[in-house]
Design an enzyme around this catalytic site. Sequence first.
Site, PDB file in Angstrom:
ATOM      1  N   GLU A 167       1.468 -22.712  10.621  1.00 49.91           N
ATOM      2  CA  GLU A 167       1.107 -21.749   9.692  1.00 49.91           C
ATOM      3  C   GLU A 167       0.128 -22.171   8.820  1.00 49.91           C
ATOM      4  O   GLU A 167      -0.066 -23.210   8.204  1.00 49.91           O
ATOM      5  CB  GLU A 167       2.611 -21.533   8.874  1.00 49.91           C
ATOM      6  CG  GLU A 167       2.442 -20.521   7.704  1.00 49.91           C
ATOM      7  CD  GLU A 167       1.755 -19.264   7.751  1.00 49.91           C
ATOM      8  OE1 GLU A 167       0.818 -18.713   7.469  1.00 49.91           O
ATOM      9  OE2 GLU A 167       2.301 -18.774   9.008  1.00 49.91           O
TER      10      GLU A 167
ATOM     11  N   CYS B 249       5.276 -10.227   5.255  1.00 49.23           N
ATOM     12  CA  CYS B 249       6.344  -9.450   5.043  1.00 49.23           C
ATOM     13  C   CYS B 249       6.878 -10.041   3.607  1.00 49.23           C
ATOM     14  O   CYS B 249       7.606  -9.341   2.798  1.00 49.23           O
ATOM     15  CB  CYS B 249       7.308  -9.551   6.110  1.00 49.23           C
ATOM     16  SG  CYS B 249       9.044  -8.778   5.662  1.00 49.23           S
TER      17      CYS B 249
ATOM     18  N   ALA C 159      -5.114 -22.432  13.821  1.00 48.09           N
ATOM     19  CA  ALA C 159      -5.228 -22.728  15.075  1.00 48.09           C
ATOM     20  C   ALA C 159      -6.223 -21.966  15.837  1.00 48.09           C
ATOM     21  O   ALA C 159      -6.528 -20.711  15.400  1.00 48.09           O
ATOM     22  CB  ALA C 159      -3.890 -22.513  15.862  1.00 48.09           C
TER      23      ALA C 159
ATOM     24  N   GLY D 199      -1.472   8.346   2.185  1.00 51.51           N
ATOM     25  CA  GLY D 199      -0.299   8.892   1.784  1.00 51.51           C
ATOM     26  C   GLY D 199       0.797   8.471   2.957  1.00 51.51           C
ATOM     27  O   GLY D 199       1.490   9.089   3.129  1.00 51.51           O
TER      28      GLY D 199
ATOM     29  N   ILE E  46       3.235   3.134   3.032  1.00 53.78           N
ATOM     30  CA  ILE E  46       2.765   2.027   2.042  1.00 53.78           C
ATOM     31  C   ILE E  46       2.366   2.621   0.797  1.00 53.78           C
ATOM     32  O   ILE E  46       2.863   2.356  -0.316  1.00 53.78           O
ATOM     33  CB  ILE E  46       1.659   0.875   2.324  1.00 53.78           C
ATOM     34  CG1 ILE E  46       2.504   0.296   3.590  1.00 53.78           C
ATOM     35  CG2 ILE E  46       1.367   0.083   1.479  1.00 53.78           C
ATOM     36  CD1 ILE E  46       1.509  -0.827   4.477  1.00 53.78           C
TER      37      ILE E  46
ATOM     38  N   GLU F 219      -4.911  11.949   0.741  1.00 52.57           N
ATOM     39  CA  GLU F 219      -4.644  11.635   1.848  1.00 52.57           C
ATOM     40  C   GLU F 219      -5.490  12.706   2.807  1.00 52.57           C
ATOM     41  O   GLU F 219      -5.681  13.843   2.758  1.00 52.57           O
ATOM     42  CB  GLU F 219      -3.184  12.116   2.264  1.00 52.57           C
ATOM     43  CG  GLU F 219      -2.748  12.033   3.773  1.00 52.57           C
ATOM     44  CD  GLU F 219      -3.047  10.899   4.555  1.00 52.57           C
ATOM     45  OE1 GLU F 219      -3.705  11.001   5.422  1.00 52.57           O
ATOM     46  OE2 GLU F 219      -2.609   9.627   4.088  1.00 52.57           O
TER      47      GLU F 219
ATOM     48  N   ALA G 144      -4.570   2.098   0.490  1.00 46.51           N
ATOM     49  CA  ALA G 144      -3.386   1.915   1.545  1.00 46.51           C
ATOM     50  C   ALA G 144      -3.579   2.749   2.540  1.00 46.51           C
ATOM     51  O   ALA G 144      -2.759   3.447   2.967  1.00 46.51           O
ATOM     52  CB  ALA G 144      -2.303   2.169   0.579  1.00 46.51           C
TER      53      ALA G 144
ATOM     54  N   HIS H 187      35.994   7.208   2.444  1.00 46.88           N
ATOM     55  CA  HIS H 187      35.799   8.315   1.488  1.00 46.88           C
ATOM     56  C   HIS H 187      35.848   7.769   0.108  1.00 46.88           C
ATOM     57  O   HIS H 187      36.841   7.213  -0.180  1.00 46.88           O
ATOM     58  CB  HIS H 187      36.616   9.585   1.565  1.00 46.88           C
ATOM     59  CG  HIS H 187      36.489  10.681   0.937  1.00 46.88           C
ATOM     60  ND1 HIS H 187      35.297  11.395   0.934  1.00 46.88           N
ATOM     61  CD2 HIS H 187      37.289  10.991  -0.600  1.00 46.88           C
ATOM     62  CE1 HIS H 187      35.521  12.577  -0.290  1.00 46.88           C
ATOM     63  NE2 HIS H 187      36.715  12.171  -0.960  1.00 46.88           N
TER      64      HIS H 187
END
Length: 475
Positions: free
Chosen positions: A39, A47, A118, A187, A190, A209, A275, A451
């Site tokens: 890593e 995430c 890597a 839109g 995200i 959008e 986004a 319920h």
Amino acid sequence: MVVGDIATGTELLVIGAGPGGYVAAIRAAQNGIDTTLVEKDAYGGTCLNYGCIPSKALITGANLAHEAGNAEEMGIHADPVVDMSQLRDWKSGVVDQLTGGVEKLCKANGVNLVEGTARFKDENAVRIAHGGEGQGSETIEFEHCIIATGSRVIQIPGFDFGDEPVWSSRDALEADTVPERLVVVGGGYIGMELSTTFAKLGADVTVVEMLDDILPGYESDVARVVRKRAEELGIDMHLGEGASGWREEDDGIMVTTETEDGEENEYRADKVLVAVGRSPVTDTMDIENAGLEADDRGFLSVDDRRRTDVEHIYAVGDVVEDTPMLAHVASKEGIVAAEHVAGEPVAFDSQAVPAAVFTDPEIGTVGMTEADAEEAGFTPVVGQMPFRASGRALTTNHADGFVRVVADEESGFVLGAQIVGPEASELIAELAFAIEMGATLEDVASTIHTHPTLAEAVMEAAENALGQAIHTLNR
């Protein structure tokens, strides 16, 4: 100081410690495989560090503030003040707790952890560069490899994330102040999650959008519920417009858009959040040295065991073509790849993959839509239950939306579901399980649900498809 190239070996090398990579590494180690996980940044990947987890933490804070300030109907009168620095610190604490947990889990399961970047030397070895200049490198030879390098945000022409007023989703999640005026370009899920969040935190939000509706890939009546709520929150929606650039002004910035017909529009803002999606990270590893070739968008082709064209090299998560960029998909693919390396008879099955959007209200989907079912040759039967007929939804003061279940008329097997409404992200799991286990409408409808709960709407939707609904008119 480490000088030169140190050579080591491992049975399985996993590149990337996101939800695909670290899960694959742990599962492989649990199966007795000598596993090394590389890593270059932070355990948990996008995430956990810059996406799913911090965004949900921010959404939670925004929802609490908005609820507290908009509950006069219940006799609750408050004017909450949000300290963004403190909210950011709390969010960061959640992230730190989870990233530390991932590292501990890897070590506890016997995974060898290596920090660095890597690059493939050939199809059986990578060179790992450790940190900055003078920190050395090593060559790791492997028998099997899993590529789990994830994705990065897409940058569009005219909007450089290096410019102070231009935000990526990662920048938005690190904000310590709420901009007075925010333009959101995109839109999709995200863009809509963050638009809703910042509107609830007090920003004047405009969404641009280029398509004719928000949330592409979701059914129009589902998107309509979210769009209506966004407009109620004061979000200004401009569809069919693509962002073309921005310029500085005395009192902020001006974002320029253009319609398909060439008409230009301008929107004043303090920040602009771009986004518009994500692209796979496969261009930093010299994959051609391993005999691999990505498509023109950077994706890798795999089989149902997640093997690439080089059979001992696997790929999982956002780098894989024709699979959704979802953390839980990456994790499942990682498990499949690791177990296949261990000799298990496994394959990835995508028919019951749930997805969730944490807008207001939330969206949860799984499997086929009615149109998908028809295209696949089924004769679909559809049942729907509005949340306005749910006692529990009304008691939460969030009763917009519905649960819809799609099934095969002949066999009764559940084929898919679409939920838009309160806790849709949680409710969709029941229907994903129904598809996975081969449940019928009768199975879902005959299962006693507690319920009063929101989950009763799932049962009622199945009853509606059978013509047996009690609390809504049968279709």
